[in-house]
Design a protein around this motif. Structure first.
Motif, PDB file in Angstrom:
ATOM      1  N   UNK A 154       0.810  -1.217   0.000  1.00 56.49           N
ATOM      2  CA  UNK A 154       0.000   0.000   0.000  1.00 56.49           C
ATOM      3  C   UNK A 154       0.841   1.264   0.000  1.00 56.49           C
ATOM      4  N   UNK A 155       2.169   1.119   0.253  1.00 56.72           N
ATOM      5  CA  UNK A 155       3.064   2.280   0.194  1.00 56.72           C
ATOM      6  C   UNK A 155       4.488   1.816  -0.054  1.00 56.72           C
ATOM      7  N   UNK A 156       5.233   2.648  -0.777  1.00 59.77           N
ATOM      8  CA  UNK A 156       6.659   2.420  -1.031  1.00 59.77           C
ATOM      9  C   UNK A 156       7.385   3.642  -0.495  1.00 59.77           C
ATOM     10  N   UNK A 157       8.301   3.414   0.454  1.00 57.82           N
ATOM     11  CA  UNK A 157       9.033   4.513   1.104  1.00 57.82           C
ATOM     12  C   UNK A 157       8.071   5.593   1.612  1.00 57.82           C
ATOM     13  N   UNK A 158       7.013   5.156   2.287  1.00 60.94           N
ATOM     14  CA  UNK A 158       5.971   6.002   2.874  1.00 60.94           C
ATOM     15  C   UNK A 158       5.160   6.802   1.849  1.00 60.94           C
ATOM     16  N   UNK A 159       5.275   6.474   0.569  1.00 56.73           N
ATOM     17  CA  UNK A 159       4.470   7.139  -0.464  1.00 56.73           C
ATOM     18  C   UNK A 159       3.426   6.148  -0.951  1.00 56.73           C
ATOM     19  N   UNK A 160       2.140   6.565  -0.986  1.00 56.60           N
ATOM     20  CA  UNK A 160       1.067   5.621  -1.324  1.00 56.60           C
ATOM     21  C   UNK A 160       1.188   5.023  -2.725  1.00 56.60           C
ATOM     22  N   UNK A 161       0.696   3.799  -2.824  1.00 55.66           N
ATOM     23  CA  UNK A 161       0.663   3.063  -4.080  1.00 55.66           C
ATOM     24  C   UNK A 161      -0.751   3.158  -4.638  1.00 55.66           C
ATOM     25  N   UNK A 162      -0.852   3.380  -5.948  1.00 57.82           N
ATOM     26  CA  UNK A 162      -2.147   3.388  -6.620  1.00 57.82           C
ATOM     27  C   UNK A 162      -2.138   2.262  -7.646  1.00 57.82           C
ATOM     28  N   UNK A 163      -2.890   1.197  -7.340  1.00 53.16           N
ATOM     29  CA  UNK A 163      -2.903   0.041  -8.238  1.00 53.16           C
ATOM     30  C   UNK A 163      -1.529  -0.605  -8.285  1.00 53.16           C
ATOM     31  N   UNK A 164      -0.918  -0.588  -9.460  1.00 52.92           N
ATOM     32  CA  UNK A 164       0.420  -1.157  -9.639  1.00 52.92           C
ATOM     33  C   UNK A 164       1.503  -0.093  -9.643  1.00 52.92           C
ATOM     34  N   UNK A 165       1.104   1.182  -9.534  1.00 56.70           N
ATOM     35  CA  UNK A 165       2.048   2.296  -9.649  1.00 56.70           C
ATOM     36  C   UNK A 165       2.442   2.832  -8.279  1.00 56.70           C
ATOM     37  N   UNK A 166       3.738   3.055  -8.146  1.00 54.81           N
ATOM     38  CA  UNK A 166       4.265   3.627  -6.917  1.00 54.81           C
ATOM     39  C   UNK A 166       4.588   5.093  -7.116  1.00 54.81           C
ATOM     40  N   UNK A 167       5.577   5.603  -6.363  1.00 56.66           N
ATOM     41  CA  UNK A 167       5.974   7.001  -6.497  1.00 56.66           C
ATOM     42  C   UNK A 167       6.375   7.337  -7.933  1.00 56.66           C
ATOM     43  N   UNK A 168       6.000   8.523  -8.391  1.00 56.86           N
ATOM     44  CA  UNK A 168       6.300   8.998  -9.753  1.00 56.86           C
ATOM     45  C   UNK A 168       5.739   8.072 -10.828  1.00 56.86           C
ATOM     46  N   UNK A 169       4.645   7.378 -10.527  1.00 55.46           N
ATOM     47  CA  UNK A 169       3.986   6.448 -11.454  1.00 55.46           C
ATOM     48  C   UNK A 169       4.889   5.325 -11.948  1.00 55.46           C
ATOM     49  N   UNK A 170       5.952   5.073 -11.221  1.00 55.70           N
ATOM     50  CA  UNK A 170       6.844   3.967 -11.567  1.00 55.70           C
ATOM     51  C   UNK A 170       6.232   2.663 -11.045  1.00 55.70           C
ATOM     52  N   UNK A 171       6.206   1.603 -11.861  1.00 55.31           N
ATOM     53  CA  UNK A 171       5.631   0.335 -11.403  1.00 55.31           C
ATOM     54  C   UNK A 171       6.315  -0.177 -10.127  1.00 55.31           C
TER      55      UNK A 171
END
Length: 196
Positions: free
Chosen positions: A39-56
């Motif tokens: 649900x988060x990568x490095x405290x940044x929320x995940x949307x679907x399959x995309x993490x911070x900066x829309x990177x998968x």
């Protein structure tokens, strides 16, 4: 939510993005087990399959340059497709159990207990099945299932736009169902507190 930090690649979990979100497919770390989602990568929320900066997210996890890496896991919401898969799987198990039961005239699964949860089922006269998955401490599942059936007959079957055997999309049903579940949870929490 549970957070874990890894210093280097690979992490001890097998992840998949088949369902439109990044899920743990295999492995356990702490309370994180199959079915949990990132649900988060490095405290940044995940949307679907995309993490911070829309990177998968899977690209981030597989990239050694991304480490140290902190992933937050949680039990994500079950999507519509997953709900249909669960319902059809349960329907099949219910039918099989009714056929192979040593009890004559068995109607199928009414309660299924595991180490982590209990599943309770109520089948209506017309064959519609309602099931709830609850914690072992939860009491009063039979009245809850009957109340859900009442809500179904009041708000779904009387809705002229509802088509039988289709997913239920009725705001009044959802609102009243939420209210009933909250009442049951409050009552169960109260009973647990008075028993302790």
């Amino acid at each position: 939510a549970e957070e874990h930090t890894w210093q280097h690649c690979p992490i001890p979990l097998v992840l998949t993005g088949d369902t439109g979100r990044v899920l743990v497919k295999f492995g356990e770390v702490g309370a994180v087990r199959p079915g949990y989602s990132v649900i988060a990568v490095n405290q940044k929320p995940v949307t679907g399959l995309a993490g911070p900066n829309d990177r998968p997210v899977l690209d981030i996890i597989n990239d050694p340059e991304s480490y140290p890496l902190t992933l937050t896991f949680g039990r994500g919401k079950v999507g519509a497709n997953e709900k249909l898969m669960l319902a059809s799987t349960f329907h099949s198990l219910y039918a099989i159990s009714a056929k192979i039961s040593p009890v004559e005239e068995s109607s199928g699964i009414k309660q299924l207990d595991t180490e982590e949860f209990s599943l309770h089922c109520f089948q209506t006269i017309t064959g519609v099945k309602f099931f709830v998955i609850v914690d072992h401490k939860q009491m009063a599942c039979e009245p809850l299932l009957h109340r859900i059936y009442e809500l179904y007959t009041d708000f779904v079957l009387k809705n002229p736009f509802y088509l039988i055997d289709m997913p239920i999309r009725c705001e009044l049903f959802d609102t009243n169902l939420r209210r009933v579940v909250e009442q049951i949870e409050r009552a169960s929490a109260y009973n647990s507190a008075t028993l302790a």
